[in-house]
Design an enzyme around this catalytic site. Structure first.
Site, short mmCIF file in Angstrom:
data_model
loop_
_atom_site.label_atom_id
_atom_site.label_comp_id
_atom_site.label_asym_id
_atom_site.label_seq_id
_atom_site.Cartn_x
_atom_site.Cartn_y
_atom_site.Cartn_z
N LYS A 81 0.81 -1.22 0.00
CA LYS A 81 0.00 0.00 0.00
C LYS A 81 0.85 1.28 0.00
O LYS A 81 0.46 2.29 -0.59
CB LYS A 81 -0.96 0.01 1.19
CG LYS A 81 -2.06 -1.04 1.06
CD LYS A 81 -3.06 -0.95 2.19
CE LYS A 81 -4.04 -2.11 2.12
NZ LYS A 81 -5.07 -2.04 3.18
N ALA A 134 -0.32 2.05 15.07
CA ALA A 134 0.03 3.28 14.33
C ALA A 134 0.77 2.92 13.05
O ALA A 134 1.57 3.70 12.54
CB ALA A 134 0.89 4.18 15.22
N THR A 190 5.06 1.39 20.08
CA THR A 190 6.14 2.37 19.88
C THR A 190 5.51 3.76 19.87
O THR A 190 4.86 4.14 18.89
CB THR A 190 6.85 2.10 18.53
OG1 THR A 190 7.16 0.71 18.45
CG2 THR A 190 8.10 2.93 18.39
N TYR A 209 -10.38 -10.17 10.10
CA TYR A 209 -11.56 -11.04 10.15
C TYR A 209 -11.08 -12.49 10.07
O TYR A 209 -9.91 -12.75 9.81
CB TYR A 209 -12.54 -10.71 9.01
CG TYR A 209 -11.92 -10.78 7.64
CD1 TYR A 209 -11.31 -9.67 7.08
CD2 TYR A 209 -11.90 -11.97 6.93
CE1 TYR A 209 -10.71 -9.74 5.84
CE2 TYR A 209 -11.30 -12.05 5.69
CZ TYR A 209 -10.71 -10.94 5.14
OH TYR A 209 -10.11 -11.00 3.92
N GLY A 256 -13.61 -7.28 11.06
CA GLY A 256 -13.41 -6.32 9.97
C GLY A 256 -13.95 -6.77 8.61
O GLY A 256 -13.61 -6.17 7.59
P1 ATR Z 1 -0.04 -2.73 9.11
O1 ATR Z 1 0.12 -2.23 7.71
O2 ATR Z 1 -0.81 -4.02 9.22
O3 ATR Z 1 -0.56 -1.69 10.04
P2 ATR Z 1 2.56 -2.30 10.23
O4 ATR Z 1 2.72 -0.99 9.52
O5 ATR Z 1 3.73 -3.23 10.30
O6 ATR Z 1 1.42 -3.17 9.58
O7 ATR Z 1 2.01 -2.00 11.70
C1 ATR Z 1 1.73 -3.01 12.60
C2 ATR Z 1 1.13 -2.38 13.88
O8 ATR Z 1 0.88 -3.43 14.81
C3 ATR Z 1 2.05 -1.40 14.58
O9 ATR Z 1 1.26 -0.44 15.24
C4 ATR Z 1 2.76 -2.31 15.58
O10 ATR Z 1 3.34 -1.64 16.68
P3 ATR Z 1 4.82 -0.97 16.53
O11 ATR Z 1 4.64 0.29 15.76
O12 ATR Z 1 5.24 -0.74 17.93
O13 ATR Z 1 5.65 -2.01 15.82
C5 ATR Z 1 1.61 -3.17 16.02
N1 ATR Z 1 2.02 -4.45 16.61
C6 ATR Z 1 2.52 -5.52 15.97
N2 ATR Z 1 2.75 -6.54 16.84
C7 ATR Z 1 2.36 -6.09 18.08
C8 ATR Z 1 2.33 -6.66 19.38
N3 ATR Z 1 2.74 -7.91 19.61
N4 ATR Z 1 1.86 -5.89 20.40
C9 ATR Z 1 1.44 -4.63 20.17
N5 ATR Z 1 1.45 -4.03 18.97
C10 ATR Z 1 1.89 -4.75 17.93
#
Ligand code: ATR
Length: 279
Positions: free
Chosen positions: A67, A129, A154, A222, A243
């Site tokens: 994307k 985020a 983060t 989903y 979703g």
């Molecule tokens: P997407 O396009 O699916 O949003 P992404 O840009 O890699 O994928 O973002 C994944 C999100 O899931 C992020 O907000 C990530 O948190 P970080 O920014 O701290 O990496 C969050 N995420 C992934 N695994 C997680 C976990 N085990 N606990 C909490 N947040 C998680």
């Protein structure tokens, strides 16, 4: 005349429901088109999208992980895709590539039209985020909730996302805040999970105490990946929604862009749920 050709590009893409959804939209609106799945090598998105356009493709949906690449590839981009920094729709016409993002509109439509949840004046928690959260924050703000708290593991990513949306929040009089997961406090009427934490089996990243009595808990995923969050929501007395309606909603917005006709979204959502339950 050749039949109008569309596709979804992603990696992985095998389980995509988009071909089924668009075929059903076409049937129900009397449109003639073909919609395919295309598995794209991780380093070949731009060349594959251009090749699809050259082959006569009219447009494509973009899914994980392309994307962001799609937004960069577009010659022109909608305001909502620019704000998200990501595009889930490309349209090919007059030699130019147009990018848009219908994910947020799909979520808002599913919440308000299908689930009957009016966003105006409500307190929202958006967990995550990354790309998924970025795609929906702008459209959520436009519905004028009282507040949106973006909580992320983060904190810096949540702060960046909030900063990018600060003027839109001001314009719509929404209190927009960033928080780390560790320091999150308060109770919310709508909790949206936009993280990918379920894919790593690491559980729900916030406490049940974030759910105000009568809250709606919404997972942007989903099927099996949403299950943990939905169970967690039910255990804490919240209504739970996955979703799938957002998926159909973003497809309906995409269909409107491509074909100029709004398809019957709710009917197709009901049918898709029953098809998925049969399997
Ligand atoms: P997407 O396009 O699916 O949003 P992404 O840009 O890699 O994928 O973002 C994944 C999100 O899931 C992020 O907000 C990530 O948190 P970080 O920014 O701290 O990496 C969050 N995420 C992934 N695994 C997680 C976990 N085990 N606990 C909490 N947040 C998680």
């Amino acid at each position: 005349m050749p039949i109008d050709l569309y596709c979804v590009m992603g990696n992985p893409v095998t389980h995509s429901r988009s071909p089924w959804i668009h075929a059903r939209f076409a049937e129900l609106t009397g449109q003639t088109l073909r919609y395919e799945k295309r598995l794209i090598a991780l380093d070949a998105f731009a060349v594959s999208a251009r090749a699809f356009a050259a082959e006569g493709g009219r447009g494509c949906n973009i899914t994980v992980p392309f994307k962001f690449d799609a937004a960069k590839l577009a010659d022109r981009i909608s305001a909502r895709a620019a704000l998200a920094g990501a595009a889930n729709v490309l349209s090919f016409g007059d030699g130019a590539i147009l990018g848009d993002n219908t994910d947020g509109a799909g979520l808002v439509s599913d919440l308000q039209r299908n689930a009957g949840f009016d966003l105006c004046g409500r307190h929202l928690l958006l967990i995550g985020a990354g790309g998924a959260a970025a795609g929906v924050l702008g459209p959520l703000l436009r519905e004028r909730p009282a507040s949106i708290t973006v909580a992320n593991r983060t904190l810096a990513r949540a702060s960046d996302l909030v900063a990018r949306h600060a003027s839109l929040a001001l314009q719509h009089e929404v209190d927009l805040l960033a928080s780390s997961l560790a320091e999150l406090s308060g109770q919310f009427e709508l909790v949206i999970n936009a993280t990918s934490s379920s894919l790593s089996d690491s559980g729900v990243p916030v406490a049940g105490s974030t759910l105000k009595s009568g809250a709606l808990a919404y997972d942007m995923m989903y099927g099996a990946p949403a299950q943990g969050f939905l169970t967690w929501a039910a255990e804490h007395g919240a209504s739970a929604r996955d979703g799938l309606g957002m998926l159909v909603g973003q497809a309906a917005e995409t269909f409107l862009i491509w074909r100029g006709v709004r398809p019957p979204e709710l009917q197709v959502l009901v049918e898709l749920r029953s098809v998925m339950q049969e399997r």
